[in-house]
Design an enzyme around this catalytic site. Structure first.
Site, PDB file in Angstrom:
ATOM      1  N   HIS A  64     -21.677  13.436   4.461  1.00  0.00           N
ATOM      2  CA  HIS A  64     -21.891  14.719   5.123  1.00  0.00           C
ATOM      3  C   HIS A  64     -21.618  15.904   4.196  1.00  0.00           C
ATOM      4  CE1 HIS A  64     -17.615  13.847   5.547  1.00  0.00           C
ATOM      5  NE2 HIS A  64     -17.395  15.121   5.756  1.00  0.00           N
ATOM      6  N   SER A 116       0.841  -1.192   0.000  1.00  0.00           N
ATOM      7  CA  SER A 116       0.000   0.000   0.000  1.00  0.00           C
ATOM      8  C   SER A 116       0.876   1.242   0.000  1.00  0.00           C
ATOM      9  CB  SER A 116      -0.925   0.013   1.227  1.00  0.00           C
ATOM     10  OG  SER A 116      -0.174   0.019   2.420  1.00  0.00           O
ATOM     11  N   HIS A 144      -8.161   8.600 -15.422  1.00  0.00           N
ATOM     12  CA  HIS A 144      -9.202   7.608 -15.680  1.00  0.00           C
ATOM     13  C   HIS A 144      -8.977   6.865 -17.000  1.00  0.00           C
ATOM     14  CE1 HIS A 144     -11.943   7.895 -12.318  1.00  0.00           C
ATOM     15  NE2 HIS A 144     -11.622   9.177 -12.235  1.00  0.00           N
ATOM     16  N   ASN A 175      -3.422   0.481  -3.168  1.00  0.00           N
ATOM     17  CA  ASN A 175      -3.303  -0.723  -2.372  1.00  0.00           C
ATOM     18  C   ASN A 175      -3.596  -1.922  -3.259  1.00  0.00           C
ATOM     19  OD1 ASN A 175      -4.934  -2.944  -0.719  1.00  0.00           O
ATOM     20  ND2 ASN A 175      -3.550  -1.930   0.711  1.00  0.00           N
ATOM     21  N   VAL A 176      -2.764  -2.943  -3.170  1.00  0.00           N
ATOM     22  CA  VAL A 176      -3.041  -4.225  -3.830  1.00  0.00           C
ATOM     23  C   VAL A 176      -2.765  -5.316  -2.804  1.00  0.00           C
ATOM     24  CG1 VAL A 176      -2.737  -3.595  -6.255  1.00  0.00           C
ATOM     25  CG2 VAL A 176      -0.719  -4.109  -4.879  1.00  0.00           C
ATOM     26  N   ARG A 177      -3.643  -6.321  -2.719  1.00  0.00           N
ATOM     27  CA  ARG A 177      -3.535  -7.275  -1.619  1.00  0.00           C
ATOM     28  C   ARG A 177      -4.143  -8.629  -2.004  1.00  0.00           C
ATOM     29  NH1 ARG A 177      -7.425  -3.466  -0.872  1.00  0.00           N
ATOM     30  NH2 ARG A 177      -9.550  -4.233  -0.503  1.00  0.00           N
ATOM     31  N   HIS A 187      -3.490   7.545  -3.307  1.00  0.00           N
ATOM     32  CA  HIS A 187      -3.446   6.342  -2.489  1.00  0.00           C
ATOM     33  C   HIS A 187      -3.538   5.123  -3.410  1.00  0.00           C
ATOM     34  CE1 HIS A 187      -5.544   9.577  -0.275  1.00  0.00           C
ATOM     35  NE2 HIS A 187      -4.858   9.150   0.769  1.00  0.00           N
TER      36      HIS A 187
END
Length: 230
Positions: free
Chosen positions: A187, A107, A157, A123-125, A121
């Site tokens: 919110h 990550s 993109h 992350n690969v898992r 950010h």
């Protein structure tokens, strides 16, 4: 479809291939951030947790702080195992509570010093349980500009779509929607940043993303590689 649905089991060869990729990606990301902020020291640490602890395993961490390019840029790799998955950690997959498991991945969180450069950010898992009888990949990447630029958003993109297209014609739209939904701020009534990709429970039983371990692993590799190149 739930990741606890029946999937084709994987063995040590497949798990080792994923681990090797995650470690190699960690090294490439660490080297890339160091090259972009050559005047700032980069701390590189390794850690180990011995067998017998609730969690055992090892990992690596690379961090740049208060540099010229990055206020903070961290890259982490971890590979941990446990004898029993806590019930609180298996809320979405209650059938795995109390089962032996292994979780690994890489990550990254990047906060540039210049507000015209976006925060990002990634992350690969891979998660496995019951010795590989159950497994799934997850991960993705997203971009959060302080000052958004249309050209950057389109390029981000377009790269994300190119990473997904080999996996199938609907994969990009599915993972983009999942990212927008995951990072929605109720919110404020808006998404966080311009989004990107988000995948979870990705295995050969996942609707729309089937094809076996190598098919899913190839998509995860493209996501990790595309984040770095983008």
């Amino acid at each position: 479809m739930s990741a606890t649905a029946r999937v084709t089991p994987i063995g040590e060869h497949e798990i080792a291939a994923a681990r090797s990729y995650f470690i190699e990606l960690h090294a490439r990301l660490s080297d890339a951030w160091a090259s972009l902020d050559p005047g700032a020291p980069q701390r590189r640490d390794e850690w180990h947790r011995p067998a017998g602890d609730a969690l055992s395993g090892n990992g690596r961490l690379s961090v740049i702080e208060h540099g010229t390019t990055f206020d903070r840029a961290g890259v982490a790799f971890s590979d941990v195992s446990g004898a029993k998955l806590p019930a609180a950690a298996s809320e979405r997959h209650t059938g795995l509570a109390g089962q032996p498991f292994r979780a690994m991945g890489t990550s990254v969180v990047v906060h540039p010093a210049n507000p015209y450069v976006p925060t990002s950010h990634a992350n690969v898992r891979l998660f496995t349980a019951r010795g590989g009888e159950t497994w799934w990949f997850g991960g993705g990447f997203d971009l959060t500009p302080v000052y958004p630029f249309d050209e950057d958003a389109r390029a981000w993109h377009q790269a994300a779509k190119a990473a997904c297209d080999p996996a199938g014609p609907t994969v990009y739209a599915t993972l983009k929607e999942a990212c927008d939904r995951y990072f929605y701020l109720p919110h404020r009534g808006e998404t966080r940043g311009i989004g990107g990709l988000f995948a979870d429970d990705l295995n050969d039983a996942t609707e729309g993303h089937g094809g076996g371990f190598e098919h899913c692993f190839a998509l995860i590799r493209r996501i990790g590689d595309t984040y770095l190149s983008s």
